[in-house]
Design an enzyme around this catalytic site. Structure first.
Site, PDB file in Angstrom:
ATOM      1  N   SER A 137     -39.032 -35.857  72.432  1.00  0.00           N
ATOM      2  CA  SER A 137     -40.103 -36.217  71.498  1.00  0.00           C
ATOM      3  C   SER A 137     -39.953 -35.513  70.157  1.00  0.00           C
ATOM      4  CB  SER A 137     -41.469 -35.875  72.111  1.00  0.00           C
ATOM      5  OG  SER A 137     -41.561 -34.485  72.407  1.00  0.00           O
ATOM      6  N   GLY A 138     -38.720 -35.114  69.835  1.00  0.00           N
ATOM      7  CA  GLY A 138     -38.453 -34.494  68.539  1.00  0.00           C
ATOM      8  C   GLY A 138     -38.254 -35.529  67.449  1.00  0.00           C
ATOM      9  N   ASN A 139     -37.564 -35.141  66.382  1.00  0.00           N
ATOM     10  CA  ASN A 139     -37.383 -36.030  65.232  1.00  0.00           C
ATOM     11  C   ASN A 139     -36.724 -37.349  65.605  1.00  0.00           C
ATOM     12  OD1 ASN A 139     -38.517 -34.271  63.379  1.00  0.00           O
ATOM     13  ND2 ASN A 139     -36.574 -33.322  62.821  1.00  0.00           N
ATOM     14  N   GLY A 188     -31.997 -29.002  68.049  1.00  0.00           N
ATOM     15  CA  GLY A 188     -31.028 -29.717  68.877  1.00  0.00           C
ATOM     16  C   GLY A 188     -29.699 -29.890  68.169  1.00  0.00           C
ATOM     17  N   ARG A 226     -28.545 -28.070  65.660  1.00  0.00           N
ATOM     18  CA  ARG A 226     -27.922 -26.761  65.447  1.00  0.00           C
ATOM     19  C   ARG A 226     -27.304 -26.212  66.729  1.00  0.00           C
ATOM     20  NH1 ARG A 226     -29.602 -24.771  60.421  1.00  0.00           N
ATOM     21  NH2 ARG A 226     -31.214 -26.083  59.477  1.00  0.00           N
ATOM     22  N   CYS A 244     -24.189 -38.466  64.440  1.00  0.00           N
ATOM     23  CA  CYS A 244     -24.549 -39.107  63.174  1.00  0.00           C
ATOM     24  C   CYS A 244     -23.318 -39.261  62.289  1.00  0.00           C
ATOM     25  CB  CYS A 244     -25.638 -38.314  62.463  1.00  0.00           C
ATOM     26  SG  CYS A 244     -25.193 -36.600  62.039  1.00  0.00           S
TER      27      CYS A 244
END
EC number: 1.2.1.10
Length: 313
Positions: free
Chosen positions: A15-17, A168, A170, A133
């Site tokens: 439920s993070g970014n 996450g 990092r 990404c």
């Protein structure tokens, strides 16, 4: 009489970014797929709170909590936006439960997927990995070059705003570079790949920028340029903020071995400069690194959903 197709329900673990942005994308633009649940571990997280306000089922008890919930039986696709180590635990359980998994961590339990390059040949995979990404932004370019000429070596540098890199990201820096480099070879088609990530501390934050260097065993600049532009147009089909920062650069080489190639003969050093601006659904527009991951994952899920809907028709 035309039959109404029931969308496939999806759950998001994390439920993070990334997980929250993906949820907003599914709610706003999802085709053939609908939100079933958002899963986290912190009941006070902004993502879970936002999901509750939007009427989405939530649990703060992780995958175990989702599996105990009554909605789990209706879930067809599960996105994992946690961490590489966590996904290694989740993957086997999801497989046993018969759920399709789309992995947004660097765990790479299943095959690497870059939608415009190799999605169609992996439609039957039960677990797919969205690389990173940097991989989603740059591997299409490597593949574009590799489809018109052999590529002995490709190197990418992904520069992202430090503010867009959560705990996450990092924690997974090593996995990021290893996974991206491997996918440059496996999906992009380069014989050897290298990846570098830069966390840019500039304020105000800058949007994601990526540089791709390829050694191509050809002298046909026009063919390489056309292939790259075609690939960029295809990526923009699901990531509108993906674009060239400047025109493709070429450096003719008399002998590929002079820059580390194993073959003798003429070659090109191809340099491609990209930037990725986020759509701003949940995250700021400078977080193009997160937006390209969620957009690519949604593109994969929508294609999987069409396959599942056709099978159930």
């Amino acid at each position: 009489m035309e039959r109404t197709m029931t969308p496939i329900k999806a759950a998001i673990i994390g439920s993070g970014n990334i997980g929250t942005d993906l949820m907003i994308k599914i709610l706003r633009t999802g085709s053939g797929i609908e939100m079933g649940a958002l899963v986290g571990v912190d009941p006070a997280s902004d993502g879970l709170e936002r999901a509750r306000r939007l009427g989405v089922f939530t649990t703060h008890e992780g995958l175990d909590g989702l599996r105990r919930s009554p909605i789990y039986k209706d879930i067809g696709i599960v996105f994992d936006a946690t961490s590489a180590k966590a996904h290694e635990r989740h993957a086997e359980q999801l497989r046993q439960d018969g759920k399709r998994a789309i992995d947004l961590t660097p765990a790479a339990v299943g095959p690497y997927i870059v939608p415009v390059v190799n999605l169609e040949e992996n439609l039957n995979a039960v677990n797919v990995n969205m690389v990173t990404c940097g991989g989603q932004a740059t591997i299409p370019i490597v593949a574009a070059v590799a489809r018109v000429a052999p590529v002995p070596y490709a190197e990418i540098v992904a520069s992202i705003a430090s503010r867009s890199a959560g705990p996450g990201t990092r924690a997974n820096i090593d996995e990021f570079t290893e996974t991206t480099a491997r996918a440059i070879e496996v999906v992009g088609g380069a014989r050897r790949g290298k990846a570098i990530i830069v966390l840019n501390p500039a304020e105000p934050p800058l949007i994601m920028r990526d540089t791709v260097y390829c050694l191509a065993l050809t002298q046909d600049q026009d063919a390489v340029r056309r292939s790259i532009h075609d690939m960029i147009d295809r990526v923009r089909g699901y990531v509108p903020g993906y674009r060239l920062k400047q025109e493709v650069q070429f450096e003719p080489l008399r002998d590929a071995r002079a820059v580390g190639g194993e073959e003798d003969g003429p070659a090109l050093k191809v340099s491609v400069f990209l930037e990725v601006e986020g759509a701003g659904h949940y995250l700021p527009s400078y977080a193009g690194n997160l937006d390209i991951m969620t957009s690519a994952a949604l593109a994969v899920a929508e294609r999987f959903a069409r396959t599942l809907i056709e099978e159930n028709a």
